[in-house]
Design a protein around this motif. Structure first.
Motif, PDB file in Angstrom:
ATOM      1  N   PHE A 140       0.919  -1.127  -0.129  1.00 45.68           N
ATOM      2  CA  PHE A 140       0.123  -0.053  -0.100  1.00 45.68           C
ATOM      3  C   PHE A 140       0.857   1.270  -0.007  1.00 45.68           C
ATOM      4  CE2 PHE A 140      -2.319   3.415   2.011  1.00 45.68           C
ATOM      5  CZ  PHE A 140      -3.834   3.359   1.337  1.00 45.68           C
ATOM      6  N   LEU A 141       1.987   1.100   0.919  1.00 44.34           N
ATOM      7  CA  LEU A 141       2.532   2.361   1.037  1.00 44.34           C
ATOM      8  C   LEU A 141       3.562   2.559  -0.261  1.00 44.34           C
ATOM      9  CD1 LEU A 141       3.475   2.583   4.682  1.00 44.34           C
ATOM     10  CD2 LEU A 141       1.900   3.767   3.636  1.00 44.34           C
ATOM     11  N   ASP A 142       3.931   1.580  -0.635  1.00 42.60           N
ATOM     12  CA  ASP A 142       4.854   1.539  -1.843  1.00 42.60           C
ATOM     13  C   ASP A 142       3.742   2.176  -3.307  1.00 42.60           C
ATOM     14  OD1 ASP A 142       7.087   0.764  -0.975  1.00 42.60           O
ATOM     15  OD2 ASP A 142       6.782  -1.374  -1.644  1.00 42.60           O
ATOM     16  N   ALA A 143       2.644   1.907  -3.359  1.00 38.40           N
ATOM     17  CA  ALA A 143       1.869   2.417  -4.123  1.00 38.40           C
ATOM     18  C   ALA A 143       1.567   3.978  -4.012  1.00 38.40           C
ATOM     19  CB  ALA A 143       0.538   1.683  -4.346  1.00 38.40           C
ATOM     20  N   VAL A 144       1.435   4.489  -2.799  1.00 39.99           N
ATOM     21  CA  VAL A 144       1.254   5.772  -2.598  1.00 39.99           C
ATOM     22  C   VAL A 144       2.398   6.498  -2.514  1.00 39.99           C
ATOM     23  CG1 VAL A 144       0.758   7.314  -0.580  1.00 39.99           C
ATOM     24  CG2 VAL A 144      -0.724   5.184  -0.821  1.00 39.99           C
ATOM     25  N   ASN A 145       3.427   5.941  -2.399  1.00 38.99           N
ATOM     26  CA  ASN A 145       4.543   7.028  -2.246  1.00 38.99           C
ATOM     27  C   ASN A 145       5.690   6.952  -3.519  1.00 38.99           C
ATOM     28  OD1 ASN A 145       4.125   8.135   0.533  1.00 38.99           O
ATOM     29  ND2 ASN A 145       5.002   6.041   1.559  1.00 38.99           N
ATOM     30  N   GLY A 146       5.424   5.660  -4.157  1.00 37.49           N
ATOM     31  CA  GLY A 146       6.263   5.327  -5.053  1.00 37.49           C
ATOM     32  C   GLY A 146       7.471   4.615  -4.821  1.00 37.49           C
ATOM     33  N   THR A 147       7.901   3.813  -5.549  1.00 37.44           N
ATOM     34  CA  THR A 147       9.239   3.063  -5.232  1.00 37.44           C
ATOM     35  C   THR A 147       9.726   2.318  -6.784  1.00 37.44           C
ATOM     36  OG1 THR A 147       9.822   1.397  -4.164  1.00 37.44           O
ATOM     37  CG2 THR A 147       7.896   0.699  -5.123  1.00 37.44           C
ATOM     38  N   PRO A 165       4.486   7.514  -7.628  1.00 37.80           N
ATOM     39  CA  PRO A 165       3.625   7.756  -6.651  1.00 37.80           C
ATOM     40  C   PRO A 165       2.179   7.996  -7.070  1.00 37.80           C
ATOM     41  CG  PRO A 165       5.687   9.244  -6.641  1.00 37.80           C
ATOM     42  CD  PRO A 165       5.334   8.663  -7.748  1.00 37.80           C
ATOM     43  N   GLY A 166       1.224   7.447  -5.938  1.00 41.21           N
ATOM     44  CA  GLY A 166      -0.201   7.522  -6.273  1.00 41.21           C
ATOM     45  C   GLY A 166      -0.561   6.567  -7.097  1.00 41.21           C
ATOM     46  N   THR A 167       0.183   5.504  -7.395  1.00 39.60           N
ATOM     47  CA  THR A 167      -0.324   4.604  -8.337  1.00 39.60           C
ATOM     48  C   THR A 167      -1.693   3.688  -7.734  1.00 39.60           C
ATOM     49  OG1 THR A 167       1.853   3.954  -9.160  1.00 39.60           O
ATOM     50  CG2 THR A 167       0.160   2.132  -9.394  1.00 39.60           C
ATOM     51  N   ARG A 168      -2.608   3.502  -8.547  1.00 39.87           N
ATOM     52  CA  ARG A 168      -3.940   2.980  -7.951  1.00 39.87           C
ATOM     53  C   ARG A 168      -3.872   1.329  -8.069  1.00 39.87           C
ATOM     54  NH1 ARG A 168      -7.884   6.643  -7.224  1.00 39.87           N
ATOM     55  NH2 ARG A 168      -7.450   8.803  -7.949  1.00 39.87           N
ATOM     56  N   ASP A 169      -4.743   0.629  -7.352  1.00 34.80           N
ATOM     57  CA  ASP A 169      -4.915  -0.507  -7.586  1.00 34.80           C
ATOM     58  C   ASP A 169      -5.488  -1.039  -9.031  1.00 34.80           C
ATOM     59  OD1 ASP A 169      -5.269  -3.594  -6.569  1.00 34.80           O
ATOM     60  OD2 ASP A 169      -7.391  -3.235  -6.444  1.00 34.80           O
ATOM     61  N   GLY A 170      -5.300  -1.900  -9.629  1.00 37.22           N
ATOM     62  CA  GLY A 170      -5.961  -2.094 -11.280  1.00 37.22           C
ATOM     63  C   GLY A 170      -5.119  -1.033 -11.971  1.00 37.22           C
ATOM     64  N   GLN A 171      -4.291  -0.337 -11.650  1.00 33.82           N
ATOM     65  CA  GLN A 171      -3.501   0.428 -12.618  1.00 33.82           C
ATOM     66  C   GLN A 171      -2.916  -0.388 -13.685  1.00 33.82           C
ATOM     67  OE1 GLN A 171      -2.436   4.171 -11.312  1.00 33.82           O
ATOM     68  NE2 GLN A 171      -0.826   4.579 -12.924  1.00 33.82           N
ATOM     69  N   THR A 172      -2.565  -0.057 -14.889  1.00 39.75           N
ATOM     70  CA  THR A 172      -1.450  -0.558 -15.708  1.00 39.75           C
ATOM     71  C   THR A 172      -0.722   0.317 -16.169  1.00 39.75           C
ATOM     72  OG1 THR A 172      -3.296  -2.031 -16.808  1.00 39.75           O
ATOM     73  CG2 THR A 172      -1.519  -1.770 -17.967  1.00 39.75           C
ATOM     74  N   LEU A 173       0.686  -0.296 -15.714  1.00 41.13           N
ATOM     75  CA  LEU A 173       1.865   0.795 -16.069  1.00 41.13           C
ATOM     76  C   LEU A 173       2.389   0.191 -17.303  1.00 41.13           C
ATOM     77  CD1 LEU A 173       3.666   0.499 -12.695  1.00 41.13           C
ATOM     78  CD2 LEU A 173       2.100   2.296 -13.627  1.00 41.13           C
ATOM     79  N   ARG A 174       2.864   1.257 -18.235  1.00 44.38           N
ATOM     80  CA  ARG A 174       3.509   0.504 -19.554  1.00 44.38           C
ATOM     81  C   ARG A 174       5.091   1.047 -19.628  1.00 44.38           C
ATOM     82  NH1 ARG A 174       1.358  -0.077 -24.767  1.00 44.38           N
ATOM     83  NH2 ARG A 174      -0.844   0.471 -23.817  1.00 44.38           N
ATOM     84  N   LEU A 175       5.866  -0.185 -19.904  1.00 46.31           N
ATOM     85  CA  LEU A 175       7.172  -0.050 -20.030  1.00 46.31           C
ATOM     86  C   LEU A 175       7.663   0.142 -21.603  1.00 46.31           C
ATOM     87  CD1 LEU A 175       8.687  -2.114 -17.340  1.00 46.31           C
ATOM     88  CD2 LEU A 175       8.075   0.123 -17.383  1.00 46.31           C
ATOM     89  N   ARG A 176       7.709   1.260 -22.046  1.00 46.84           N
ATOM     90  CA  ARG A 176       8.110   1.161 -23.760  1.00 46.84           C
ATOM     91  C   ARG A 176       9.101   0.469 -24.081  1.00 46.84           C
ATOM     92  NH1 ARG A 176       3.529   3.418 -25.896  1.00 46.84           N
ATOM     93  NH2 ARG A 176       2.686   5.126 -24.649  1.00 46.84           N
ATOM     94  N   GLY A 177       8.803  -0.330 -25.051  1.00 44.50           N
ATOM     95  CA  GLY A 177       9.980  -0.854 -25.867  1.00 44.50           C
ATOM     96  C   GLY A 177      10.537  -2.374 -25.030  1.00 44.50           C
ATOM     97  N   LYS A 178       9.801  -2.721 -23.992  1.00 45.58           N
ATOM     98  CA  LYS A 178      10.237  -3.681 -23.014  1.00 45.58           C
ATOM     99  C   LYS A 178       9.395  -5.048 -23.546  1.00 45.58           C
ATOM    100  CE  LYS A 178      13.296  -1.406 -21.107  1.00 45.58           C
ATOM    101  NZ  LYS A 178      14.745  -1.603 -21.171  1.00 45.58           N
ATOM    102  N   GLY A 179       8.610  -5.190 -24.419  1.00 43.50           N
ATOM    103  CA  GLY A 179       7.730  -6.234 -24.807  1.00 43.50           C
ATOM    104  C   GLY A 179       8.598  -6.907 -26.016  1.00 43.50           C
ATOM    105  N   GLU A 180       7.884  -7.927 -26.670  1.00 51.70           N
ATOM    106  CA  GLU A 180       8.470  -8.964 -27.469  1.00 51.70           C
ATOM    107  C   GLU A 180       9.150  -8.037 -28.813  1.00 51.70           C
ATOM    108  OE1 GLU A 180       6.016 -11.856 -29.025  1.00 51.70           O
ATOM    109  OE2 GLU A 180       5.250 -12.280 -27.169  1.00 51.70           O
TER     110      GLU A 180
END
Length: 304
Positions: A140-147, A165-180
């Protein structure tokens, strides 16, 4: 997916760069994955309009697309040679002519050779790599404060992930160029990480605010004073007003979830009077005497 970037952005073919930029921004505000967590349809539409904008916002690419040289992904289009392209040609160099007189067919060996050279040579179509999907559980605190953390992949290197910081439950993060990886030199896909936030034992999230139920003693409730209060960024001292009832809500401004622009939301504290675990004879005797001298009914307004 439509293959016409003008159609995807909803602009005319003679649209200015300002029109294109405005149309893309308007659609992106509605379709961005961060604003539509878990909505796969919105995610796909966002990819489509991003591809369209990449073509139309670049004058050189836009011109090549309009001339039919590249498609919406930026890949080269195969050259198409039709009979009419050679209608004015004659003689042995005419690709639709041979010594047998079958001018409409040309040399079959040459046709197949040209076909396979286009398929296997430098003209191989470029294709965007597929996105990779992962899930991650964070505190919870890592999502609120960022890590910053890592995802261990079954194959290949670990991914370094920045939890904003401020990441919500169910949110999707995108790392550009890190897929296939892409095909034919095309760009790699993205890594999409679905975030699951573990509950906290006493903090709860209400939008961007944090709520907390704070136990206080009978003496603190009656007399007031300074009390130590936990917050996501660390404990702070709170001034408790005298005669504070259970259910009274106090606010700590700027101690909640981080928001865009560097600001923070608030922490709302609900008070709860808690008596000692073990009975206290002196307290019991005092309350009996006090109750006899000061009778009152806190439930008088609850009568039906």
């Amino acid at each position: 997916m439509s293959q016409d970037p003008y159609e995807l952005l909803g602009v005319k073919r003679d649209a200015t760069q300002k029109d294109i930029q405005s149309a893309f921004r308007k659609l992106a505000k509605k379709l961005h994955p961060d604003l539509n967590p878990g909505d796969k349809k919105a995610e796909e539409r966002f990819k489509e309009i991003s591809a369209a904008n990449e073509i139309l916002s670049d004058e050189e690419k836009r011109g090549r697309f309009d001339r039919g040289e590249i498609d919406i992904t930026g890949a080269e289009r195969a050259q198409r040679n039709y009979y009419r392209d050679y209608a004015s040609k004659s003689g042995p160099s005419d690709p639709y002519h041979n010594s047998a007189g079958f001018a409409d067919f040309g040399d079959a060996d040459d046709l197949f050779a040209n076909f396979f050279s286009r398929r296997t040579g430098g003209g191989q179509a470029r294709s965007h790599g597929r996105d990779s999907h992962f899930s991650m559980e964070v505190g919870f605190l890592d999502a609120v404060n960022g890590t910053r953390t890592e995802i261990k992949l079954p194959e290949g290197p670990a991914l370094d992930v920045q939890i904003p910081p401020g990441t919500r439950d169910g949110q999707t993060l995108r790392l550009r160029g890190k897929g296939e990886p892409g095909i034919g030199g095309g760009p790699a896909g993205d890594a999409l990480i679905d975030i699951r936030v573990r509950p906290h034992r006493f903090f709860t999230r209400d939008g961007d605010d944090i709520r907390l139920e704070l136990p206080i003693s009978l003496g603190e409730a009656v007399l007031g004073g300074k009390v130590r209060v936990p917050t996501p960024s660390g404990p702070v001292n709170l001034t408790l007003p005298p005669h504070s009832n259970t259910g009274k809500v106090l606010r700590l401004k700027g101690k909640g979830v981080a928001k865009r622009g560097g600001e923070h939301s608030d922490v709302y504290i609900s008070l709860k009077i808690v008596l000692p675990d073990a009975p206290d004879e002196r307290l019991t005797a005092f309350v009996q005497e006090w109750a006899t001298a000061n009778p009152y009914d806190p439930r008088k307004n609850m009568e039906a």
